[in-house]
Scaffold this motif. Structure first.
Motif, PDB file in Angstrom:
ATOM      1  N   HIS A   1      68.184  62.691  41.181  1.00  0.00           N
ATOM      2  CA  HIS A   1      68.118  63.151  42.571  1.00  0.00           C
ATOM      3  C   HIS A   1      67.025  64.218  42.657  1.00  0.00           C
ATOM      4  CE1 HIS A   1      72.230  61.537  42.537  1.00  0.00           C
ATOM      5  NE2 HIS A   1      72.058  61.365  43.840  1.00  0.00           N
ATOM      6  N   PRO A   2      65.861  63.921  43.251  1.00  0.00           N
ATOM      7  CA  PRO A   2      64.814  64.941  43.379  1.00  0.00           C
ATOM      8  C   PRO A   2      65.332  66.206  44.069  1.00  0.00           C
ATOM      9  CG  PRO A   2      63.929  62.799  43.918  1.00  0.00           C
ATOM     10  CD  PRO A   2      65.419  62.632  43.774  1.00  0.00           C
ATOM     11  N   VAL A   3      66.110  66.030  45.111  1.00  0.00           N
ATOM     12  CA  VAL A   3      66.847  67.142  45.713  1.00  0.00           C
ATOM     13  C   VAL A   3      68.278  66.959  45.222  1.00  0.00           C
ATOM     14  CG1 VAL A   3      67.656  68.225  47.836  1.00  0.00           C
ATOM     15  CG2 VAL A   3      65.355  67.237  47.743  1.00  0.00           C
ATOM     16  N   PRO A   4      68.797  67.889  44.416  1.00  0.00           N
ATOM     17  CA  PRO A   4      70.120  67.718  43.811  1.00  0.00           C
ATOM     18  C   PRO A   4      71.224  67.440  44.829  1.00  0.00           C
ATOM     19  CG  PRO A   4      68.986  69.582  42.837  1.00  0.00           C
ATOM     20  CD  PRO A   4      68.166  69.145  44.020  1.00  0.00           C
ATOM     21  N   LYS A   5      72.222  66.680  44.379  1.00  0.00           N
ATOM     22  CA  LYS A   5      73.358  66.360  45.243  1.00  0.00           C
ATOM     23  C   LYS A   5      74.027  67.634  45.740  1.00  0.00           C
ATOM     24  CE  LYS A   5      76.205  63.589  43.236  1.00  0.00           C
ATOM     25  NZ  LYS A   5      77.010  62.621  42.490  1.00  0.00           N
ATOM     26  N   SER A   6      74.057  68.669  44.896  1.00  0.00           N
ATOM     27  CA  SER A   6      74.671  69.931  45.306  1.00  0.00           C
ATOM     28  C   SER A   6      73.905  70.599  46.450  1.00  0.00           C
ATOM     29  CB  SER A   6      74.763  70.895  44.116  1.00  0.00           C
ATOM     30  OG  SER A   6      73.467  71.247  43.667  1.00  0.00           O
ATOM     31  N   ARG A   7      72.666  70.159  46.677  1.00  0.00           N
ATOM     32  CA  ARG A   7      71.827  70.670  47.771  1.00  0.00           C
ATOM     33  C   ARG A   7      71.650  69.607  48.851  1.00  0.00           C
ATOM     34  NH1 ARG A   7      71.449  76.169  46.860  1.00  0.00           N
ATOM     35  NH2 ARG A   7      71.361  76.424  44.617  1.00  0.00           N
ATOM     36  N   ARG A   8      72.600  68.674  48.906  1.00  0.00           N
ATOM     37  CA  ARG A   8      72.652  67.605  49.895  1.00  0.00           C
ATOM     38  C   ARG A   8      71.583  66.521  49.731  1.00  0.00           C
ATOM     39  NH1 ARG A   8      76.845  69.190  52.657  1.00  0.00           N
ATOM     40  NH2 ARG A   8      77.072  71.312  53.408  1.00  0.00           N
ATOM     41  N   GLY A   9      71.053  66.373  48.507  1.00  0.00           N
ATOM     42  CA  GLY A   9      70.102  65.301  48.251  1.00  0.00           C
ATOM     43  C   GLY A   9      70.820  63.973  48.098  1.00  0.00           C
ATOM     44  N   ARG A  10      70.245  62.935  48.663  1.00  0.00           N
ATOM     45  CA  ARG A  10      70.862  61.614  48.584  1.00  0.00           C
ATOM     46  C   ARG A  10      69.976  60.604  47.844  1.00  0.00           C
ATOM     47  NH1 ARG A  10      74.967  62.939  51.183  1.00  0.00           N
ATOM     48  NH2 ARG A  10      75.458  63.192  53.360  1.00  0.00           N
ATOM     49  N   ASP A  11      68.682  60.725  47.988  1.00  0.00           N
ATOM     50  CA  ASP A  11      67.759  59.771  47.376  1.00  0.00           C
ATOM     51  C   ASP A  11      67.725  59.943  45.866  1.00  0.00           C
ATOM     52  OD1 ASP A  11      67.104  58.871  49.917  1.00  0.00           O
ATOM     53  OD2 ASP A  11      65.435  60.278  50.108  1.00  0.00           O
ATOM     54  N   THR A  12      67.493  58.826  45.163  1.00  0.00           N
ATOM     55  CA  THR A  12      67.349  58.873  43.714  1.00  0.00           C
ATOM     56  C   THR A  12      66.086  58.127  43.304  1.00  0.00           C
ATOM     57  OG1 THR A  12      68.652  56.871  43.352  1.00  0.00           O
ATOM     58  CG2 THR A  12      69.852  58.977  43.315  1.00  0.00           C
ATOM     59  N   VAL A  13      65.588  58.470  42.137  1.00  0.00           N
ATOM     60  CA  VAL A  13      64.434  57.797  41.552  1.00  0.00           C
ATOM     61  C   VAL A  13      64.752  57.496  40.088  1.00  0.00           C
ATOM     62  CG1 VAL A  13      62.719  58.838  43.090  1.00  0.00           C
ATOM     63  CG2 VAL A  13      63.335  59.999  40.990  1.00  0.00           C
ATOM     64  N   PRO A  14      64.207  56.407  39.537  1.00  0.00           N
ATOM     65  CA  PRO A  14      64.447  56.108  38.127  1.00  0.00           C
ATOM     66  C   PRO A  14      63.633  57.044  37.234  1.00  0.00           C
ATOM     67  CG  PRO A  14      63.020  54.451  39.095  1.00  0.00           C
ATOM     68  CD  PRO A  14      63.432  55.370  40.204  1.00  0.00           C
ATOM     69  N   VAL A  15      64.287  57.544  36.199  1.00  0.00           N
ATOM     70  CA  VAL A  15      63.636  58.468  35.265  1.00  0.00           C
ATOM     71  C   VAL A  15      64.118  58.136  33.852  1.00  0.00           C
ATOM     72  CG1 VAL A  15      63.327  60.901  34.650  1.00  0.00           C
ATOM     73  CG2 VAL A  15      63.600  60.273  37.019  1.00  0.00           C
ATOM     74  N   HIS A  16      63.232  58.220  32.889  1.00  0.00           N
ATOM     75  CA  HIS A  16      63.598  58.018  31.485  1.00  0.00           C
ATOM     76  C   HIS A  16      64.588  59.116  31.083  1.00  0.00           C
ATOM     77  CE1 HIS A  16      63.155  57.960  27.116  1.00  0.00           C
ATOM     78  NE2 HIS A  16      62.739  56.709  27.271  1.00  0.00           N
ATOM     79  N   PRO A  17      65.602  58.806  30.289  1.00  0.00           N
ATOM     80  CA  PRO A  17      66.637  59.803  29.942  1.00  0.00           C
ATOM     81  C   PRO A  17      66.090  61.118  29.361  1.00  0.00           C
ATOM     82  CG  PRO A  17      67.364  57.642  29.271  1.00  0.00           C
ATOM     83  CD  PRO A  17      65.938  57.486  29.753  1.00  0.00           C
ATOM     84  N   ILE A  18      65.114  61.048  28.473  1.00  0.00           N
ATOM     85  CA  ILE A  18      64.595  62.292  27.883  1.00  0.00           C
ATOM     86  C   ILE A  18      63.852  63.118  28.938  1.00  0.00           C
ATOM     87  CG2 ILE A  18      62.422  61.351  26.994  1.00  0.00           C
ATOM     88  CD1 ILE A  18      62.829  63.119  24.525  1.00  0.00           C
ATOM     89  N   CYS A  19      63.187  62.452  29.865  1.00  0.00           N
ATOM     90  CA  CYS A  19      62.499  63.164  30.944  1.00  0.00           C
ATOM     91  C   CYS A  19      63.523  63.802  31.884  1.00  0.00           C
ATOM     92  CB  CYS A  19      61.591  62.210  31.715  1.00  0.00           C
ATOM     93  SG  CYS A  19      60.275  61.509  30.698  1.00  0.00           S
ATOM     94  N   HIS A  20      64.581  63.075  32.178  1.00  0.00           N
ATOM     95  CA  HIS A  20      65.631  63.581  33.060  1.00  0.00           C
ATOM     96  C   HIS A  20      66.268  64.838  32.468  1.00  0.00           C
ATOM     97  CE1 HIS A  20      69.435  62.562  35.586  1.00  0.00           C
ATOM     98  NE2 HIS A  20      68.638  63.392  36.231  1.00  0.00           N
ATOM     99  N   ARG A  21      66.587  64.796  31.194  1.00  0.00           N
ATOM    100  CA  ARG A  21      67.197  65.962  30.540  1.00  0.00           C
ATOM    101  C   ARG A  21      66.232  67.152  30.501  1.00  0.00           C
ATOM    102  NH1 ARG A  21      69.473  61.611  29.030  1.00  0.00           N
ATOM    103  NH2 ARG A  21      71.635  61.413  28.412  1.00  0.00           N
ATOM    104  N   THR A  22      64.960  66.865  30.317  1.00  0.00           N
ATOM    105  CA  THR A  22      63.962  67.940  30.289  1.00  0.00           C
ATOM    106  C   THR A  22      63.845  68.601  31.657  1.00  0.00           C
ATOM    107  OG1 THR A  22      62.762  66.853  28.508  1.00  0.00           O
ATOM    108  CG2 THR A  22      61.541  68.477  29.828  1.00  0.00           C
ATOM    109  N   ILE A  23      63.833  67.817  32.716  1.00  0.00           N
ATOM    110  CA  ILE A  23      63.756  68.375  34.069  1.00  0.00           C
ATOM    111  C   ILE A  23      64.909  69.355  34.292  1.00  0.00           C
ATOM    112  CG2 ILE A  23      64.041  67.820  36.521  1.00  0.00           C
ATOM    113  CD1 ILE A  23      62.514  65.172  35.896  1.00  0.00           C
TER     114      ILE A  23
END
Length: 74
Positions: free
Chosen positions: A5-27
């Protein structure tokens, strides 16, 4: 692939994008949800951050199935 979620769900983000797991964890190791929602919700903004830029240069040399543990932010 994982869904990020580029805008986190806790901040009312709804859209998602595919990301490699290691990249996601790094973000999420580098940024708080507030930082992601406020400033780093676009790929360009993420890539411009020095820590992410360094990570991207490093990971570009790895095979697609590469995995390494990600250290949490202090």
């Amino acid at each position: 692939m994982e869904r990020h979620h580029p805008v986190p769900k806790s901040r009312r983000g709804r859209d998602t994008v595919p990301v490699h797991p290691i990249c996601h964890r790094t973000i999420h190791a580098i940024f708080t949800n507030a930082e992601l929602a406020r400033t780093f919700y676009t790929p360009a903004a993420l890539a411009a951050h020095p820590d992410v830029s360094r990570f991207l240069r490093w990971i570009a040399k790895k095979p697609p199935d590469f995995y390494a543990s990600t250290h949490k932010r202090r």
